[in-house]
Design a protein around this motif. Structure first.
Motif, short mmCIF file in Angstrom:
data_model
loop_
_atom_site.label_atom_id
_atom_site.label_comp_id
_atom_site.label_asym_id
_atom_site.label_seq_id
_atom_site.Cartn_x
_atom_site.Cartn_y
_atom_site.Cartn_z
N LEU A 60 3.56 -4.08 5.02
CA LEU A 60 2.48 -3.74 4.10
C LEU A 60 2.35 -2.24 3.85
N ASP A 61 2.97 -1.42 4.69
CA ASP A 61 2.94 0.02 4.44
C ASP A 61 3.69 0.37 3.16
N LYS A 62 4.55 -0.54 2.70
CA LYS A 62 5.34 -0.31 1.48
C LYS A 62 4.67 -0.91 0.23
N ASP A 84 -0.90 -13.04 3.53
CA ASP A 84 -0.78 -14.18 4.44
C ASP A 84 -0.13 -13.66 5.72
N SER A 85 0.02 -14.53 6.69
CA SER A 85 0.59 -14.13 7.97
C SER A 85 1.68 -15.11 8.38
N PRO A 131 -5.69 -20.47 2.75
CA PRO A 131 -4.93 -19.22 2.85
C PRO A 131 -5.80 -18.05 2.43
N PRO A 132 -5.66 -16.94 3.12
CA PRO A 132 -6.52 -15.80 2.80
C PRO A 132 -6.29 -15.30 1.38
N MET A 133 -7.36 -14.94 0.75
CA MET A 133 -7.28 -14.34 -0.58
C MET A 133 -7.10 -12.84 -0.38
N PRO A 134 -6.50 -12.18 -1.37
CA PRO A 134 -6.37 -10.73 -1.22
C PRO A 134 -7.74 -10.10 -1.10
N MET A 135 -7.85 -9.18 -0.18
CA MET A 135 -9.09 -8.43 -0.02
C MET A 135 -8.76 -6.98 -0.34
N TYR A 136 -9.44 -6.45 -1.32
CA TYR A 136 -9.17 -5.07 -1.70
C TYR A 136 -10.34 -4.20 -1.29
N ARG A 137 -10.04 -3.05 -0.80
CA ARG A 137 -11.06 -2.08 -0.47
C ARG A 137 -10.92 -0.93 -1.44
N MET A 138 -12.03 -0.38 -1.81
CA MET A 138 -11.97 0.81 -2.64
C MET A 138 -11.43 1.94 -1.76
N ALA A 139 -10.63 2.77 -2.36
CA ALA A 139 -10.07 3.88 -1.60
C ALA A 139 -11.19 4.80 -1.16
N GLY A 156 -6.40 -4.32 3.67
CA GLY A 156 -7.63 -4.92 4.17
C GLY A 156 -7.35 -5.82 5.35
N ASP A 157 -8.31 -6.67 5.67
CA ASP A 157 -8.20 -7.56 6.82
C ASP A 157 -8.02 -8.99 6.36
#
Length: 173
Positions: A60-62, A84-85, A131-139, A156-157
């Protein structure tokens, strides 16, 4: 279209993404028509060709680099990341185990409050989280000064949960 897909595939190779995690088999060819008002007929203008490339990114760093550079490489529709994991089943089972333990503790508390004891389990049902939905955080504010847009992507988590419904025998004291 082919040139853009070639650039996207080169990008995935450059980022060290295993080719088995890159699916570039999607293809759509659709006729493009216009309506001629005078002849009251459709006229074929040509064809619209599109390709889909799906990437399973395990680092995910990429993510930011992949998303930003995919657009630069020619992708004109970039979907959100679906997180997902690879440990999904294991984590769901852990969540179910904890949920069963919690259900038993809750049932024991109720039984004691009623002056009774908890007996055997009569029924037990469980469901795990979708399945987890994408969780976005504001920068964060400090990210505004980042040198590249890639730095603004945060995965995110992910949360794995389970719900349990248990029915126990109630034994009078």
């Amino acid at each position: 279209v082919t040139a853009a897909v070639d650039r996207l595939l080169a990008l995935t190779r450059e980022l060290g993404i295993d080719p088995k995690h890159v699916n570039a088999t999607g293809l759509q060819v659709q006729p493009d028509y216009t309506w001629d008002q005078q002849t009251r007929k459709q006229e074929l203008l040509g064809y619209v060709v599109s390709r889909q490339v799906e990437v399973e990114l395990r680092d995910l760093d990429k993510l930011g680099t992949l998303m930003e550079r995919a657009v630069s490489a020619g992708a004109n529709q970039v979907g959100g990341a679906a997180l997902d994991s690879t440990r999904r089943k294991e984590l769901e089972r852990q969540a179910m185990t904890l949920a069963v333990q919690d259900a038993r503790l809750n049932a024991e508390t109720l039984a004691r409050a009623a002056g009774a004891e908890l007996g055997a389990v009569r029924t037990l049902n469980a469901s795990s989280s979708p399945p987890p939905m994408p969780m976005y955080r504001m920068a964060a504010a400090e990210m505004a000064d980042a040198r590249s847009p890639e730095a603004t992507y945060q995965a995110g988590d992910m949360t794995f949960s389970a719900q349990v419904s248990a029915a126990y025998e109630l034994i009078a004291r």
